[in-house]
Motif scaffolding. Sequence first.
Motif, PDB file in Angstrom:
ATOM      1  N   VAL A  90      15.769  27.526 -33.765  1.00 35.97           N
ATOM      2  CA  VAL A  90      16.700  28.550 -33.284  1.00 35.97           C
ATOM      3  C   VAL A  90      18.118  27.982 -33.339  1.00 35.97           C
ATOM      4  CG1 VAL A  90      16.470  27.945 -30.840  1.00 35.97           C
ATOM      5  CG2 VAL A  90      17.125  30.258 -31.475  1.00 35.97           C
ATOM      6  N   THR A  91      19.074  28.832 -33.693  1.00 35.64           N
ATOM      7  CA  THR A  91      20.473  28.436 -33.810  1.00 35.64           C
ATOM      8  C   THR A  91      21.063  28.146 -32.439  1.00 35.64           C
ATOM      9  OG1 THR A  91      20.768  29.726 -35.822  1.00 35.64           O
ATOM     10  CG2 THR A  91      22.752  29.216 -34.587  1.00 35.64           C
ATOM     11  N   GLU A  92      21.788  27.036 -32.361  1.00 35.86           N
ATOM     12  CA  GLU A  92      22.512  26.671 -31.140  1.00 35.86           C
ATOM     13  C   GLU A  92      23.991  27.016 -31.259  1.00 35.86           C
ATOM     14  OE1 GLU A  92      21.510  25.187 -28.180  1.00 35.86           O
ATOM     15  OE2 GLU A  92      19.464  25.538 -28.829  1.00 35.86           O
ATOM     16  N   ARG A  93      24.563  26.784 -32.448  1.00 35.79           N
ATOM     17  CA  ARG A  93      25.992  27.039 -32.702  1.00 35.79           C
ATOM     18  C   ARG A  93      26.119  27.862 -33.970  1.00 35.79           C
ATOM     19  NH1 ARG A  93      27.700  21.161 -33.393  1.00 35.79           N
ATOM     20  NH2 ARG A  93      29.058  22.149 -34.917  1.00 35.79           N
ATOM     21  N   GLN A  94      26.894  28.932 -33.912  1.00 35.26           N
ATOM     22  CA  GLN A  94      27.093  29.819 -35.065  1.00 35.26           C
ATOM     23  C   GLN A  94      28.096  29.273 -36.073  1.00 35.26           C
ATOM     24  OE1 GLN A  94      25.427  32.577 -35.896  1.00 35.26           O
ATOM     25  NE2 GLN A  94      24.127  32.429 -34.106  1.00 35.26           N
ATOM     26  N   ASP A  95      28.808  28.221 -35.722  1.00 33.15           N
ATOM     27  CA  ASP A  95      29.827  27.641 -36.596  1.00 33.15           C
ATOM     28  C   ASP A  95      29.186  27.116 -37.887  1.00 33.15           C
ATOM     29  OD1 ASP A  95      32.077  26.315 -37.646  1.00 33.15           O
ATOM     30  OD2 ASP A  95      31.636  24.508 -36.482  1.00 33.15           O
ATOM     31  N   THR A  96      29.669  27.578 -39.030  1.00 35.42           N
ATOM     32  CA  THR A  96      29.122  27.139 -40.318  1.00 35.42           C
ATOM     33  C   THR A  96      30.132  26.340 -41.143  1.00 35.42           C
ATOM     34  OG1 THR A  96      29.712  29.238 -41.350  1.00 35.42           O
ATOM     35  CG2 THR A  96      27.475  29.060 -40.451  1.00 35.42           C
ATOM     36  N   ALA A  97      31.246  25.965 -40.540  1.00 40.57           N
ATOM     37  CA  ALA A  97      32.266  25.196 -41.262  1.00 40.57           C
ATOM     38  C   ALA A  97      31.679  23.868 -41.743  1.00 40.57           C
ATOM     39  CB  ALA A  97      33.467  24.928 -40.365  1.00 40.57           C
ATOM     40  N   GLY A  98      31.907  23.551 -43.003  1.00 40.71           N
ATOM     41  CA  GLY A  98      31.461  22.297 -43.583  1.00 40.71           C
ATOM     42  C   GLY A  98      30.010  22.274 -44.022  1.00 40.71           C
ATOM     43  N   LEU A  99      29.337  23.412 -43.934  1.00 40.64           N
ATOM     44  CA  LEU A  99      27.932  23.468 -44.325  1.00 40.64           C
ATOM     45  C   LEU A  99      27.773  23.948 -45.761  1.00 40.64           C
ATOM     46  CD1 LEU A  99      26.235  25.060 -41.187  1.00 40.64           C
ATOM     47  CD2 LEU A  99      26.449  22.645 -41.780  1.00 40.64           C
ATOM     48  N   GLN A 100      26.681  23.532 -46.370  1.00 43.10           N
ATOM     49  CA  GLN A 100      26.322  24.038 -47.681  1.00 43.10           C
ATOM     50  C   GLN A 100      25.768  25.448 -47.522  1.00 43.10           C
ATOM     51  OE1 GLN A 100      23.732  21.315 -49.779  1.00 43.10           O
ATOM     52  NE2 GLN A 100      24.591  19.626 -48.617  1.00 43.10           N
ATOM     53  N   LEU A 101      25.660  26.171 -48.624  1.00 43.02           N
ATOM     54  CA  LEU A 101      25.190  27.553 -48.602  1.00 43.02           C
ATOM     55  C   LEU A 101      23.834  27.683 -47.905  1.00 43.02           C
ATOM     56  CD1 LEU A 101      25.444  30.517 -49.495  1.00 43.02           C
ATOM     57  CD2 LEU A 101      24.366  29.862 -51.641  1.00 43.02           C
ATOM     58  N   GLU A 102      22.886  26.832 -48.264  1.00 39.11           N
ATOM     59  CA  GLU A 102      21.545  26.924 -47.688  1.00 39.11           C
ATOM     60  C   GLU A 102      21.564  26.643 -46.185  1.00 39.11           C
ATOM     61  OE1 GLU A 102      22.221  25.110 -50.411  1.00 39.11           O
ATOM     62  OE2 GLU A 102      21.069  26.096 -52.001  1.00 39.11           O
ATOM     63  N   GLU A 103      22.377  25.678 -45.768  1.00 36.84           N
ATOM     64  CA  GLU A 103      22.485  25.358 -44.339  1.00 36.84           C
ATOM     65  C   GLU A 103      23.106  26.527 -43.569  1.00 36.84           C
ATOM     66  OE1 GLU A 103      23.014  20.526 -44.610  1.00 36.84           O
ATOM     67  OE2 GLU A 103      24.750  21.814 -44.948  1.00 36.84           O
ATOM     68  N   ALA A 104      24.118  27.148 -44.139  1.00 40.45           N
ATOM     69  CA  ALA A 104      24.748  28.303 -43.496  1.00 40.45           C
ATOM     70  C   ALA A 104      23.756  29.464 -43.393  1.00 40.45           C
ATOM     71  CB  ALA A 104      25.993  28.726 -44.270  1.00 40.45           C
ATOM     72  N   ARG A 105      22.913  29.627 -44.408  1.00 47.32           N
ATOM     73  CA  ARG A 105      21.886  30.683 -44.358  1.00 47.32           C
ATOM     74  C   ARG A 105      20.890  30.411 -43.241  1.00 47.32           C
ATOM     75  NH1 ARG A 105      18.916  32.134 -49.410  1.00 47.32           N
ATOM     76  NH2 ARG A 105      18.224  33.812 -48.059  1.00 47.32           N
ATOM     77  N   ILE A 106      20.536  29.138 -43.033  1.00 48.00           N
ATOM     78  CA  ILE A 106      19.618  28.793 -41.945  1.00 48.00           C
ATOM     79  C   ILE A 106      20.229  29.185 -40.603  1.00 48.00           C
ATOM     80  CG2 ILE A 106      18.564  26.879 -40.669  1.00 48.00           C
ATOM     81  CD1 ILE A 106      18.182  25.488 -43.431  1.00 48.00           C
ATOM     82  N   ILE A 107      21.515  28.884 -40.426  1.00 52.33           N
ATOM     83  CA  ILE A 107      22.213  29.243 -39.180  1.00 52.33           C
ATOM     84  C   ILE A 107      22.129  30.750 -38.953  1.00 52.33           C
ATOM     85  CG2 ILE A 107      24.472  29.312 -38.018  1.00 52.33           C
ATOM     86  CD1 ILE A 107      23.237  26.504 -38.099  1.00 52.33           C
ATOM     87  N   ALA A 108      22.376  31.532 -39.993  1.00 55.15           N
ATOM     88  CA  ALA A 108      22.328  32.992 -39.874  1.00 55.15           C
ATOM     89  C   ALA A 108      20.903  33.493 -39.616  1.00 55.15           C
ATOM     90  CB  ALA A 108      22.894  33.637 -41.133  1.00 55.15           C
ATOM     91  N   LEU A 109      19.931  32.915 -40.311  1.00 59.73           N
ATOM     92  CA  LEU A 109      18.543  33.350 -40.159  1.00 59.73           C
ATOM     93  C   LEU A 109      17.986  33.059 -38.773  1.00 59.73           C
ATOM     94  CD1 LEU A 109      16.950  32.120 -43.520  1.00 59.73           C
ATOM     95  CD2 LEU A 109      17.100  34.503 -42.753  1.00 59.73           C
ATOM     96  N   CYS A 110      18.391  31.947 -38.196  1.00 61.76           N
ATOM     97  CA  CYS A 110      17.770  31.465 -36.959  1.00 61.76           C
ATOM     98  C   CYS A 110      18.457  31.952 -35.702  1.00 61.76           C
ATOM     99  CB  CYS A 110      17.669  29.943 -36.987  1.00 61.76           C
ATOM    100  SG  CYS A 110      16.520  29.373 -38.248  1.00 61.76           S
ATOM    101  N   ASP A 111      19.139  33.098 -35.777  1.00 63.03           N
ATOM    102  CA  ASP A 111      19.656  33.680 -34.543  1.00 63.03           C
ATOM    103  C   ASP A 111      18.484  34.157 -33.690  1.00 63.03           C
ATOM    104  OD1 ASP A 111      19.005  35.755 -36.269  1.00 63.03           O
ATOM    105  OD2 ASP A 111      20.652  37.038 -35.628  1.00 63.03           O
ATOM    106  N   ARG A 112      17.321  34.277 -34.305  1.00 62.51           N
ATOM    107  CA  ARG A 112      16.057  34.486 -33.601  1.00 62.51           C
ATOM    108  C   ARG A 112      15.124  33.375 -34.074  1.00 62.51           C
ATOM    109  NH1 ARG A 112      12.489  36.721 -37.237  1.00 62.51           N
ATOM    110  NH2 ARG A 112      13.444  37.614 -39.085  1.00 62.51           N
ATOM    111  N   PRO A 113      14.202  32.940 -33.249  1.00 61.17           N
ATOM    112  CA  PRO A 113      13.347  31.813 -33.643  1.00 61.17           C
ATOM    113  C   PRO A 113      12.539  32.094 -34.915  1.00 61.17           C
ATOM    114  CG  PRO A 113      13.146  32.239 -31.297  1.00 61.17           C
ATOM    115  CD  PRO A 113      13.939  33.372 -31.871  1.00 61.17           C
TER     116      PRO A 113
END
Length: 111
Positions: A32-55
Amino acid sequence: MSQGLDVPDRWFVALRGRSSSDHALDPITLIVTERQDTAGLQLEEARIIALCDRPLSVAEIARYLHVPLGVAKVLLSRLLDEGRVHARPPAASASTDTGMLERVLCGLRNL
């Protein structure tokens, strides 16, 4: 190298040469996402952040990203190290409850 060319493999570059996770992640571990900040992340990592707003499980994340399970684990490892996501290990009782497993098996047989 991919296809005999002098071009580095896409995942080798994306994972910065890492080939394994620093965390013991089971395919059914929930992320599950803890922080919505995606600065400095690769595309796939940023997608994980967006996907995991729910477990989501590690296996589901790999499927949504269309990547092998091992790649998803390495991507998640960095996000865990930076505190951007949180891992919830699977409940031990759920995986060892033989009665529940027998009921699931019986239900599958009835399909």
